[in-house]
Design a protein around this motif. Structure first.
Motif, PDB file in Angstrom:
ATOM      1  N   ASP A 275     -17.117 -10.425  29.938  1.00 21.00           N
ATOM      2  CA  ASP A 275     -18.583 -10.485  29.942  1.00 21.00           C
ATOM      3  C   ASP A 275     -19.100 -11.813  29.393  1.00 21.00           C
ATOM      4  O   ASP A 275     -20.120 -12.322  29.857  1.00 21.00           O
ATOM      5  N   ARG A 276     -18.382 -12.365  28.422  1.00 17.93           N
ATOM      6  CA  ARG A 276     -18.866 -13.586  27.762  1.00 17.93           C
ATOM      7  C   ARG A 276     -18.531 -14.845  28.562  1.00 17.93           C
ATOM      8  O   ARG A 276     -19.380 -15.734  28.732  1.00 17.93           O
ATOM      9  N   PHE A 277     -17.300 -14.926  29.064  1.00 19.19           N
ATOM     10  CA  PHE A 277     -16.845 -16.161  29.711  1.00 19.19           C
ATOM     11  C   PHE A 277     -16.674 -16.032  31.224  1.00 19.19           C
ATOM     12  O   PHE A 277     -16.365 -17.022  31.889  1.00 19.19           O
ATOM     13  N   GLY A 278     -16.839 -14.850  31.750  1.00 12.22           N
ATOM     14  CA  GLY A 278     -16.761 -14.676  33.203  1.00 12.22           C
ATOM     15  C   GLY A 278     -15.476 -13.990  33.647  1.00 12.22           C
ATOM     16  O   GLY A 278     -14.436 -14.089  32.995  1.00 12.22           O
ATOM     17  N   ARG A 279     -15.582 -13.288  34.780  1.00 11.33           N
ATOM     18  CA  ARG A 279     -14.419 -12.544  35.307  1.00 11.33           C
ATOM     19  C   ARG A 279     -13.278 -13.474  35.716  1.00 11.33           C
ATOM     20  O   ARG A 279     -12.113 -13.193  35.465  1.00 11.33           O
ATOM     21  N   LEU A 280     -13.629 -14.604  36.350  1.00 10.75           N
ATOM     22  CA  LEU A 280     -12.586 -15.510  36.844  1.00 10.75           C
ATOM     23  C   LEU A 280     -11.788 -16.117  35.700  1.00 10.75           C
ATOM     24  O   LEU A 280     -10.576 -16.327  35.816  1.00 10.75           O
ATOM     25  N   THR A 281     -12.448 -16.411  34.597  1.00  6.28           N
ATOM     26  CA  THR A 281     -11.740 -16.961  33.440  1.00  6.28           C
ATOM     27  C   THR A 281     -10.703 -15.981  32.916  1.00  6.28           C
ATOM     28  O   THR A 281      -9.562 -16.355  32.605  1.00  6.28           O
ATOM     29  N   VAL A 282     -11.063 -14.700  32.836  1.00  5.95           N
ATOM     30  CA  VAL A 282     -10.128 -13.698  32.313  1.00  5.95           C
ATOM     31  C   VAL A 282      -9.043 -13.385  33.332  1.00  5.95           C
ATOM     32  O   VAL A 282      -7.906 -13.067  32.965  1.00  5.95           O
ATOM     33  N   ILE A 283      -9.339 -13.506  34.617  1.00  2.00           N
ATOM     34  CA  ILE A 283      -8.280 -13.370  35.624  1.00  2.00           C
ATOM     35  C   ILE A 283      -7.256 -14.490  35.452  1.00  2.00           C
ATOM     36  O   ILE A 283      -6.043 -14.275  35.536  1.00  2.00           O
ATOM     37  N   GLY A 284      -7.739 -15.706  35.182  1.00  4.79           N
ATOM     38  CA  GLY A 284      -6.812 -16.797  34.887  1.00  4.79           C
ATOM     39  C   GLY A 284      -5.983 -16.518  33.650  1.00  4.79           C
ATOM     40  O   GLY A 284      -4.782 -16.813  33.603  1.00  4.79           O
ATOM     41  N   LEU A 285      -6.622 -15.932  32.630  1.00  5.00           N
ATOM     42  CA  LEU A 285      -5.897 -15.539  31.426  1.00  5.00           C
ATOM     43  C   LEU A 285      -4.827 -14.510  31.755  1.00  5.00           C
ATOM     44  O   LEU A 285      -3.700 -14.581  31.230  1.00  5.00           O
ATOM     45  N   ALA A 286      -5.144 -13.564  32.630  1.00  2.90           N
ATOM     46  CA  ALA A 286      -4.174 -12.541  33.023  1.00  2.90           C
ATOM     47  C   ALA A 286      -2.955 -13.168  33.682  1.00  2.90           C
ATOM     48  O   ALA A 286      -1.809 -12.812  33.369  1.00  2.90           O
ATOM     49  N   VAL A 287      -3.193 -14.127  34.574  1.00  4.52           N
ATOM     50  CA  VAL A 287      -2.072 -14.809  35.240  1.00  4.52           C
ATOM     51  C   VAL A 287      -1.196 -15.514  34.215  1.00  4.52           C
ATOM     52  O   VAL A 287       0.039 -15.426  34.252  1.00  4.52           O
ATOM     53  N   GLY A 288      -1.828 -16.210  33.264  1.00  2.00           N
ATOM     54  CA  GLY A 288      -1.060 -16.915  32.233  1.00  2.00           C
ATOM     55  C   GLY A 288      -0.270 -15.975  31.351  1.00  2.00           C
ATOM     56  O   GLY A 288       0.913 -16.236  31.042  1.00  2.00           O
ATOM     57  N   LEU A 289      -0.884 -14.860  30.931  1.00  5.40           N
ATOM     58  CA  LEU A 289      -0.188 -13.914  30.065  1.00  5.40           C
ATOM     59  C   LEU A 289       0.982 -13.241  30.788  1.00  5.40           C
ATOM     60  O   LEU A 289       2.067 -13.064  30.213  1.00  5.40           O
ATOM     61  N   LEU A 290       0.768 -12.855  32.041  1.00  2.00           N
ATOM     62  CA  LEU A 290       1.841 -12.209  32.794  1.00  2.00           C
ATOM     63  C   LEU A 290       3.002 -13.174  33.039  1.00  2.00           C
ATOM     64  O   LEU A 290       4.174 -12.787  32.989  1.00  2.00           O
ATOM     65  N   ALA A 291       2.680 -14.451  33.291  1.00  5.38           N
ATOM     66  CA  ALA A 291       3.734 -15.450  33.474  1.00  5.38           C
ATOM     67  C   ALA A 291       4.515 -15.657  32.179  1.00  5.38           C
ATOM     68  O   ALA A 291       5.752 -15.758  32.188  1.00  5.38           O
ATOM     69  N   LEU A 292       3.800 -15.715  31.053  1.00  6.10           N
ATOM     70  CA  LEU A 292       4.468 -15.860  29.755  1.00  6.10           C
ATOM     71  C   LEU A 292       5.349 -14.645  29.466  1.00  6.10           C
ATOM     72  O   LEU A 292       6.463 -14.783  28.948  1.00  6.10           O
ATOM     73  N   ALA A 293       4.869 -13.466  29.804  1.00  8.45           N
ATOM     74  CA  ALA A 293       5.649 -12.251  29.591  1.00  8.45           C
ATOM     75  C   ALA A 293       6.951 -12.281  30.387  1.00  8.45           C
ATOM     76  O   ALA A 293       8.019 -11.928  29.878  1.00  8.45           O
ATOM     77  N   ALA A 294       6.853 -12.716  31.643  1.00 11.89           N
ATOM     78  CA  ALA A 294       8.057 -12.806  32.474  1.00 11.89           C
ATOM     79  C   ALA A 294       9.049 -13.810  31.895  1.00 11.89           C
ATOM     80  O   ALA A 294      10.275 -13.586  31.916  1.00 11.89           O
ATOM     81  N   LEU A 295       8.535 -14.914  31.351  1.00 17.94           N
ATOM     82  CA  LEU A 295       9.407 -15.916  30.735  1.00 17.94           C
ATOM     83  C   LEU A 295      10.106 -15.348  29.502  1.00 17.94           C
ATOM     84  O   LEU A 295      11.321 -15.494  29.337  1.00 17.94           O
ATOM     85  N   LEU A 296       9.344 -14.684  28.631  1.00 16.94           N
ATOM     86  CA  LEU A 296       9.915 -14.135  27.397  1.00 16.94           C
ATOM     87  C   LEU A 296      10.934 -13.040  27.698  1.00 16.94           C
ATOM     88  O   LEU A 296      12.056 -13.052  27.170  1.00 16.94           O
ATOM     89  N   ALA A 297      10.543 -12.084  28.542  1.00 17.50           N
ATOM     90  CA  ALA A 297      11.448 -10.969  28.830  1.00 17.50           C
ATOM     91  C   ALA A 297      12.646 -11.420  29.647  1.00 17.50           C
ATOM     92  O   ALA A 297      13.783 -10.974  29.408  1.00 17.50           O
ATOM     93  N   GLY A 298      12.417 -12.306  30.620  1.00 16.00           N
ATOM     94  CA  GLY A 298      13.499 -12.730  31.499  1.00 16.00           C
ATOM     95  C   GLY A 298      14.548 -13.574  30.816  1.00 16.00           C
ATOM     96  O   GLY A 298      15.691 -13.643  31.279  1.00 16.00           O
ATOM     97  N   THR A 299      14.187 -14.231  29.708  1.00 15.65           N
ATOM     98  CA  THR A 299      15.148 -15.081  28.993  1.00 15.65           C
ATOM     99  C   THR A 299      15.576 -14.461  27.663  1.00 15.65           C
ATOM    100  O   THR A 299      16.220 -15.120  26.859  1.00 15.65           O
TER     101      THR A 299
END
Length: 400
Positions: A275-299
């Motif tokens: 609500d504060r920074f916009g839907r697209l900004t948080v979608i970008g955050l989601a992509v970054g967090l999911l990518a980081l999760a895959a890196l942490l779990a996969g390694t």
């Protein structure tokens, strides 16, 4: 009322699903078939998505949520009956019906958005998502006493949680029927312009057309589907990987609990950010967090701490994608077509997650858990590209 029903619905779902795979193995006698339990549940959620959207279009949220909980009740009781007679195909049918209750949990977040002001819509959605935390955490912990409570009735212990789940779903249906008044969708529809109140504007065809015509709606649908698929694929195989590296049941349970906390407990934060920074900004955050999760779990390899961190971040990424994507979808289609568009989103998400969950086992069996995480990360590439393209496209229209 939506928060209360979400707590109860989450409790019933988590209580039953905690031992679903164990029950499937007991009834079928084949460990290889145990994974079909979760698949059947996901199929049930997907199958009910569009009929539920059609019913809500015609009768409102209350009728749809009550139906979903009643189908979940019938599915849970059928699961118990199948376990008692040892019929595996009947068990899968029951689990599919049981999974229909998840449709109520999914649709409740959209009901929360029906009457919310646009600048508070994501927070309204996230509040209902957050409520699932209580039931999701309590559910697995009462599965054992639920099992013991039915052993004197000739019902297998593993089916006990489904007896309790049936009761919880039935209570949810009654409470929603009695207390969810006025109906949020019908009220929002009555407040809409006259042009949006026709039957044609509310049809399933209009919902499909609204999503097809809106780049933002398409991005929202893809965001929710990809976030959920990546989460389900990695999460479902993490216990197997942890066990392979020497983790016991207690540690596996702790890791999954942390993952659930990441999914639900922080959803209000994601709602405020959207609500504060916009839907697209948080979608970008989601992509970054999911990518980081895959890196942490996969390694992670044998590092249980790294695995736990990866699963926690995976939950956060899912939360960001679900809340921001759901809010963006609601923002991007006309009020009359929202129920149909939301049903389409849930159908797409359930089917994609079902395919992802089934494929995850094959990837781990033929390659490795690390390769599974890499595959999940690759799913994020088209989502990230679509988000960037949609942002630039919308910015170009605004400036033009």
């Amino acid at each position: 009322m939506l928060v209360a029903s979400q707590i109860l619905g989450g409790l019933g779902t988590a209580t039953g699903i905690a031992l679903a795979a164990v029950l499937a193995k007991k009834v079928s006698g084949d460990e290889a078939l145990s994974g079909l339990a979760s698949t059947a549940s996901v199929v049930g959620t997907a199958v009910l998505s569009m009929p539920l959207a059609a019913l809500m279009n015609a009768r409102g949220r209350r009728a749809g949520l009550v139906l979903a909980y009643l189908v979940g009740t019938a599915g849970a009781l059928l699961t118990v009956a199948a376990a008692a007679v040892g019929n595996f195909p009947l068990l899968l049918v029951g689990l599919a019906g049981f999974g229909a209750a998840s449709s109520a949990n999914l649709q409740a977040r959209y009901a929360a958005a029906d009457l919310a002001e646009p600048d508070r819509r994501a927070r309204a959605i996230s509040t209902v998502v957050w409520a699932t935390t209580i039931g999701a955490v309590l559910g697995p912990n009462i599965a054992a006493p639920a099992g013991r409570s039915v052993t004197g009735l000739g019902i297998p212990e593993e089916a006990g949680p489904f007896v309790w789940a049936a009761g919880v779903f039935l209570v949810s249906a009654v409470l929603v029927h009695l207390l969810l008044r006025p109906d949020p969708l019908l009220t929002a529809r009555a407040l809409a312009p006259a042009a949006e109140q026709s039957a044609e504007a509310r049809s399933l065809r209009a919902g499909f057309a609204a999503v097809s015509a809106s780049p933002m709606a398409r991005l929202a649908l893809v965001t929710v589907a990809v976030s959920h698929t990546a989460m389900v694929s990695v999460m479902s195989m993490t216990p197997v990987d942890l066990e392979h590296h020497g983790a016991g049941i207690e540690l596996i349970g702790l890791v999954i609990s942390g993952h659930i906390a990441g999914m639900y407990a922080f959803s209000p934060v994601m709602g405020r950010l959207a609500d504060r920074f916009g839907r697209l900004t948080v979608i970008g955050l989601a992509v970054g967090l999911l990518a980081l999760a895959a890196l942490l779990a996969g390694t992670a390899g044998g590092s249980h701490v790294r695995s736990a961190a990866g699963l926690f971040v995976l939950g956060l990424g899912w939360s960001a994608g679900l809340v921001a994507g759901s809010a963006l979808l609601t923002d991007s289609v006309p009020q009359a077509a929202r129920a149909a568009a939301q049903g389409l989103s849930d159908l797409t998400t359930s089917l994609a997650a079902g395919i992802g969950g089934a494929t995850a086992g094959l990837v781990v069996a033929t390659a490795s858990y690390a390769w599974l995480n890499l595959a999940a990360a690759c799913l994020l590439l088209p989502l990230g590209a679509l988000a960037l393209f949609t942002r630039r496209f919308s910015s170009g229209l605004s400036s033009g």
